[in-house]
Write an enzyme that holds these catalytic residues in place. Structure first.
Site, PDB file in Angstrom:
ATOM      1  N   ALA A   1       5.054   2.372  -2.120  1.00 40.62           N
ATOM      2  CA  ALA A   1       4.726   2.358  -3.557  1.00 40.62           C
ATOM      3  C   ALA A   1       3.425   2.845  -3.654  1.00 40.62           C
ATOM      4  O   ALA A   1       2.728   2.690  -4.794  1.00 40.62           O
ATOM      5  CB  ALA A   1       4.785   0.919  -3.964  1.00 40.62           C
TER       6      ALA A   1
ATOM      7  N   SER B   1       1.468   0.672   4.935  1.00 40.76           N
ATOM      8  CA  SER B   1       1.383   0.941   6.217  1.00 40.76           C
ATOM      9  C   SER B   1       0.316   0.593   6.642  1.00 40.76           C
ATOM     10  O   SER B   1      -0.106   0.106   7.869  1.00 40.76           O
ATOM     11  CB  SER B   1       1.826   2.478   6.534  1.00 40.76           C
ATOM     12  OG  SER B   1       0.912   3.375   5.566  1.00 40.76           O
TER      13      SER B   1
ATOM     14  N   ASP C   1      -8.038   3.912   2.839  1.00 38.70           N
ATOM     15  CA  ASP C   1      -7.024   2.632   3.040  1.00 38.70           C
ATOM     16  C   ASP C   1      -7.808   1.508   3.630  1.00 38.70           C
ATOM     17  O   ASP C   1      -7.818   0.459   3.273  1.00 38.70           O
ATOM     18  CB  ASP C   1      -5.914   3.207   3.202  1.00 38.70           C
ATOM     19  CG  ASP C   1      -5.432   4.173   2.319  1.00 38.70           C
ATOM     20  OD1 ASP C   1      -6.009   4.713   1.632  1.00 38.70           O
ATOM     21  OD2 ASP C   1      -4.288   4.671   2.713  1.00 38.70           O
TER      22      ASP C   1
HETATM   23  C1  GLA Z   1      -3.209   8.210   1.762  1.00 37.47           C
HETATM   24  C2  GLA Z   1      -4.305   8.205   2.794  1.00 37.47           C
HETATM   25  C3  GLA Z   1      -5.666   8.195   2.496  1.00 37.47           C
HETATM   26  C4  GLA Z   1      -6.017   9.226   1.088  1.00 37.47           C
HETATM   27  C5  GLA Z   1      -4.824   9.029   0.182  1.00 37.47           C
HETATM   28  C6  GLA Z   1      -5.301  10.082  -0.908  1.00 37.47           C
HETATM   29  O1  GLA Z   1      -3.230   6.894   0.863  1.00 37.47           O
HETATM   30  O2  GLA Z   1      -3.971   7.276   3.596  1.00 37.47           O
HETATM   31  O3  GLA Z   1      -6.544   8.138   3.363  1.00 37.47           O
HETATM   32  O4  GLA Z   1      -6.210  10.440   1.713  1.00 37.47           O
HETATM   33  O5  GLA Z   1      -3.703   9.146   0.620  1.00 37.47           O
HETATM   34  O6  GLA Z   1      -6.396   9.881  -1.590  1.00 37.47           O
END
Ligand code: GLA
Length: 383
Positions: A119, A124, A167
């Site tokens: 989502a 992950s 993230d």
């Molecule tokens: C994913 C990647 C992040 C970032 C986003 C886009 O979530 O894990 O590191 O690059 O896409 O902003």
């Protein structure tokens, strides 16, 4: 914190188990800027994974996924990565631990929770970060947070996606009711309070599942790297797109591949929008915050080309509804969720109307969540 039946039954059978919580990541603005050493403004979502853990005598990590009703046994000596299976994140973490000569021993783990997969909330990373936090705590590694963040990123790279640091940083370090203004080059973080007064943040999950390994995520990174190489032929001080402003970028327009040029334009303008968003939030200028969301979406759609019909439909429809200030796709794109800023008094009306509009158009439902910015990974008190 709600325990799922699977977690409750594990805890009932193992009274000495420890419970951990790993949140999902939300991102107010700054998309695809992290791996360009730029700026992002993420936080942790109230939606999370819970992990119940107990040491075991065996030589494997036995991990049960409550939501899939499946158990994977990952051999600590020889953990192969099964690319098409959720257990790849467990195996990747074990491989990373081995690569860094960190001690490993058997654990019995179950994870479950209300964080939806696919989502755009980085379930992950919640799984990977959660596992590393658990190993650090259970096996006495005593590693600082920064090290765990980089091990989590390294583990995810082993699964085939060359993701940035946003993230993992948010999932480990977030604070309740705050967003993190993160400089992805220096990893300096500044916490930005998000007012509880004024409009609320919502997520609308399109239900379109993305698998980043099969998506053009890595190709986007390569386009950015080509633009950096081109910029370096003019100025060797440039090491990432973060170093370019619009003037410097325009000087490359004639010689660059036009698609690569547009990709870089997204990154340069998105970096600017992060700063502008922090200013708008600090001034409680909600109109401006909404405009910035829309500009970000347009740039992700047209320049970076990571949207899809369902996400465009959600954004275009949401902004026709009274009380909606702005919306944009959140996360990597190619599916997942739209983040929306809207008047809380209209929550029910907006939810009903967007769900109807989406169902009429695609013949399937979409979920709407009100976002509460929460703390990063933590141990949950079982008392
Ligand atoms: C994913 C990647 C992040 C970032 C986003 C886009 O979530 O894990 O590191 O690059 O896409 O902003």
């Amino acid at each position: 914190m709600e325990r799922t039946p699977a977690i409750s039954s594990f805890l009932a059978r193992r009274p000495l188990a420890t419970l951990y919580r790993a949140p999902g990541r939300i991102n107010i603005i700054g998309e695809h800027t992290d791996y360009n050493e730029g700026f992002v403004l993420p936080g942790a979502s109230h939606l999370h994974l819970l992990f119940a853990v107990e040491p075991s005598m065996s030589q494997d990590l036995r991990v049960q996924a409550g939501r899939y009703e499946e158990t994977a046994s990952i051999d600590l000596d020889d953990p192969p990565i099964r690319m098409d299976h959720w257990s790849r994140y467990v195996a990747a973490v074990v491989q990373t631990a081995r690569a860094h000569q960190l001690p490993l021993s058997g654990l019995e783990i179950i994870f479950d929770g209300n964080l939806p997969a696919g989502a755009g909330m980085s379930s992950s990373s919640a799984l990977t970060c959660g596992l590393l936090y658990i190993l650090n705590h259970q096996l006495g590694w005593q590693l600082p947070l920064e090290k765990l963040i980089s091990l989590a990123q390294e583990s995810e790279h082993r699964t085939g996606v060359r993701g940035g640091i946003m993230d993992q940083f948010a999932i480990f370090s977030a604070r309740r009711q705050e967003a993190i203004l993160l400089d992805c080059r220096s990893l300096e973080a500044q916490f930005v309070p998000i007012s509880k007064e004024g409009p609320f943040w919502y997520l609308v999950d399109s239900g379109v599942q993305h698998n980043l390994v099969h998506s053009p995520y890595n190709q986007r990174r390569e386009a950015c790297e080509r633009m950096v190489a081109l910029a370096r032929t003019r100025n060797s001080n440039v090491t990432a797109l973060r170093d370019l402003d619009m003037d410097a970028l325009h000087l490359l327009q004639e010689v660059a591949d036009q698609e690569d040029f547009r990709m870089a334009r997204h990154v340069v303008t998105e970096n600017q929008r992060v700063g502008q968003m922090v200013e708008a939030l600090t001034r409680c200028d909600w109109e401006r915050a909404g405009q910035l969301l829309l500009q970000s979406h347009q740039s992700l759609r047209d320049d970076y080309q990571v949207s899809c019909v369902e996400l465009d439909f959600l954004v275009d429809s949401l902004i026709t509804l009274p009380g909606v200030l702005g919306a944009r796709l959140m996360g990597a794109g190619f599916g997942g969720s739209v983040l929306c800023l809207a008047d809380p008094d209209r929550e029910e009306e907006i939810t009903n109307r967007i769900q109807h509009m989406f169902a009429d158009r695609f013949d399937q439902s979409c979920n709407v969540y009100r976002v509460a910015l929460d703390d990063g990974i933590q141990i949950v008190d079982l008392q």
